[in-house]
Structure formats: C-alpha cells, structure tokens
Write an enzyme that holds these catalytic residues in place. Structure first.
Site, PDB file in Angstrom:
ATOM      1  N   GLU A  37      -2.028 -99.789  73.952  1.00 53.93           N
ATOM      2  CA  GLU A  37      -1.782 -98.370  74.236  1.00 53.93           C
ATOM      3  C   GLU A  37      -2.391 -97.925  75.566  1.00 53.93           C
ATOM      4  OE1 GLU A  37      -5.942 -98.235  72.657  1.00 53.93           O
ATOM      5  OE2 GLU A  37      -4.151 -99.458  72.350  1.00 53.93           O
ATOM      6  N   CYS A  95      -8.423-102.274  67.916  1.00 48.54           N
ATOM      7  CA  CYS A  95      -9.691-102.757  68.476  1.00 48.54           C
ATOM      8  C   CYS A  95     -10.826-102.670  67.447  1.00 48.54           C
ATOM      9  CB  CYS A  95     -10.026-102.021  69.772  1.00 48.54           C
ATOM     10  SG  CYS A  95     -11.281-102.894  70.753  1.00 48.54           S
ATOM     11  N   HIS A 133      -5.596-103.633  73.306  1.00 49.43           N
ATOM     12  CA  HIS A 133      -5.324-102.218  73.584  1.00 49.43           C
ATOM     13  C   HIS A 133      -3.969-102.064  74.251  1.00 49.43           C
ATOM     14  CE1 HIS A 133      -9.026-100.084  72.498  1.00 49.43           C
ATOM     15  NE2 HIS A 133      -9.718-101.094  72.991  1.00 49.43           N
TER      16      HIS A 133
END
Length: 301
Positions: A237, A142, A235
C-alpha cells in the site's frame, strides 16, 4: 465504483485529485445497492497518510465500499489531532455489535516490543477474536500480520540483525489461489521492518499456506483457511515517497540507517524513487476485496 467516506475527511481531497471515485454517505443512501462495510483499524501514528494509502487502493475497484475508520481506545495517539480522531474514527466499543464484510489491520511501529508489551495488545486480541465470527475476511499488514499470525496460530516473530528496508523481488509459490489472480511469477513489494516471521514456522502450521516470498526479504503473503484471514508482511500500500520519508526521518534522528534497497534510481537518495510495486499492490487489494469479501459475504450481514 466509489468508496463512501465522510465529506470532511482530509484524505478525500487527496483522492479526488488522483481521480479516485469517492462518494458522500448522503449520495450513497439514494442508490439501491448494498455497499460493502469495510473497517480499517489504523494502528499507524501517521494516520492521515495511511488513510490515503489504503483508500487509494480499495477505491480502485468496481465495488462500492462503506469505510469505517477505527483507532485503539486503550492507546493515546500523540501524532494526530484528537479532533481528527473524534471526527472520523470510532473505537471497537462503538462497533462491536456490528458485522463487517472486510477488516484491514495496519502495521504499527511497535515490532521491537514483545506482543504482550504493546499497551493495546489486550484490546487488539479482542478485535482479532471478534473478526473470526463478525468479519467475512481480514487483511493484516506488516506488524498487524505478525500480530495476527501470533494470536491465531502461535507463529513467533524474530529480531533481524539489520532493518529489512527497501523494495524486494518476490516469487509466487502457489499458482491457483485467487488472491494471486493476475500476478506475475515475480513481483516487487516494499518492506520496512526490524523483525520477521520464518518460512519454516509458516509451513509448520497446516492451516496456513505460503503464497509468496522473497529470497532476501523472506515471507510476504500468507493465507488462512477459506481466505478468512490474509497476511501481508510487506507494504504493497506504500506511496511512492513513503520509504524516502522514513529514511530521511531516521537520518534526521541521527540513526544509522542504510539507504532503502532497490528503491532510488542508481541507489542514490538524491534521485527519484523507482516505483515497481504499484500495479501488484492494486491487484492484491482488488483480489482480496473481490474474491474473499464480495464473493463470500452474505447480502444481509
């Protein structure tokens, strides 16, 4: 195979409850195997949540990892206890004479500032320069990806009229790149940002290859020469409820925030989120660790 973390790290309990294989340093030292040294530069204010998110993914591989958590010495973290940083984190000064197999640079909620206005920018630049000669491969996430693209390649970021917020469909643009091994042609990933990098700027840098993008969310995955630098603008994750927590936090602050797109069932914030990115998130991190870290790093760093 396990990740090696401090036995007292709070994220350890979360990971063990999810059956993620973790190991103490004492146990690892009795095994005749070299663990991969992975540094995580955690720029997020929600340090413990980010630790769990990343450790969950990198722990889901056949590789043994020795994880080192880093924070910025030039920035005062207000959302995490100093005791936590003292107990579990190091600074760049602590590790600048070491080499690492892999480095992860997280996002940070500073994207509306110019890079030079960020109070730890000079320190981050030193770390990114260090990574070029002391790290086998670096994964930027990001804002960390925006910072890396700007520092290494001069790629600018641009403000968005509205926050890019939700879960978006992406298309694979390069079929024969190891980072995307096993990916479906279309896959989902969350985004949560107020700025963007533009595809035309990425394609204008000959050293960079655009791997995946979204018609709505724009650039997602970019890779540099030989996979030494990987950039993920989304993102992958994120946990199931991360976007929900961000949405509720901003609502409580009185901010005019839209419901995250394609996230809640029927786009109703009173219903459960639909998790459609988890498998490709695991695949992204395992491919990075296997093909660009483990397969490329020397046995002796």
């Amino acid at each position: 195979m396990p990740i090696i973390i401090d036995k007292d790290l709070p994220a350890r309990k979360v990971l063990q409850e999810e059956n993620i294989f973790v190991m103490t340093k004492e146990r690892a030292e009795t095994q005749d195997i070299r663990a991969l040294k992975i540094a995580i530069l955690n720029l997020m204010p929600t340090k413990q949540e980010t630790e769990a998110q990343l450790l969950r993914l990198i722990g889901n591989t056949p590789l043994q990892l020795d994880v080192h958590l880093l924070h910025m010495e030039s920035h005062l973290s207000r959302n995490v206890a100093q005791e936590h940083l003292t107990s579990f984190y190091k600074t760049f000064r602590d590790i600048e004479n070491e080499k690492f197999d892999g480095l992860i640079i997280t996002g940070a909620p500073v994207e509306t500032l110019s890079f030079e206005e960020v109070d730890y920018w000079e320190e981050l630049k030193r770390i990114m320069e260090y990574s070029k000669t002391n790290v086998t491969s670096t994964l930027h996430i990001c804002w960390g990806a925006q910072a890396g693209l700007y520092h290494h390649y001069g790629v600018q970021k641009y403000p968005l009229k509205e926050k890019m917020f939700g879960v978006f469909e992406h298309e694979v643009r390069e079929q024969h790149v190891k980072l995307l091994q096993g990916f479906d042609e279309l896959f989902f990933a969350p985004h949560s940002r107020h700025t963007e990098v533009r595809e035309s700027d990425i394609r204008g840098v000959k050293e960079l290859t655009l791997l995946a993008n979204s018609e709505e969310a724009g650039v997602h995955l970019v890779i540099g020469p030989e996979g030494r630098q990987v950039f993920a603008l989304g993102h992958s994750e994120y946990s199931c409820d991360t976007l929900k927590q961000e949405y509720e936090r901003d609502r409580q602050k009185g901010l005019n925030i839209d419901v995250p797109k394609n996230y809640f069932k029927h786009n109703n914030p009173n219903e459960k989120p639909l998790v459609r990115w988890r498998s490709h998130g695991n695949l992204l991190f395992s491919n990075w660790l296997n093909y660009y870290v483990y397969q490329e790093t020397p046995y002796v760093l």
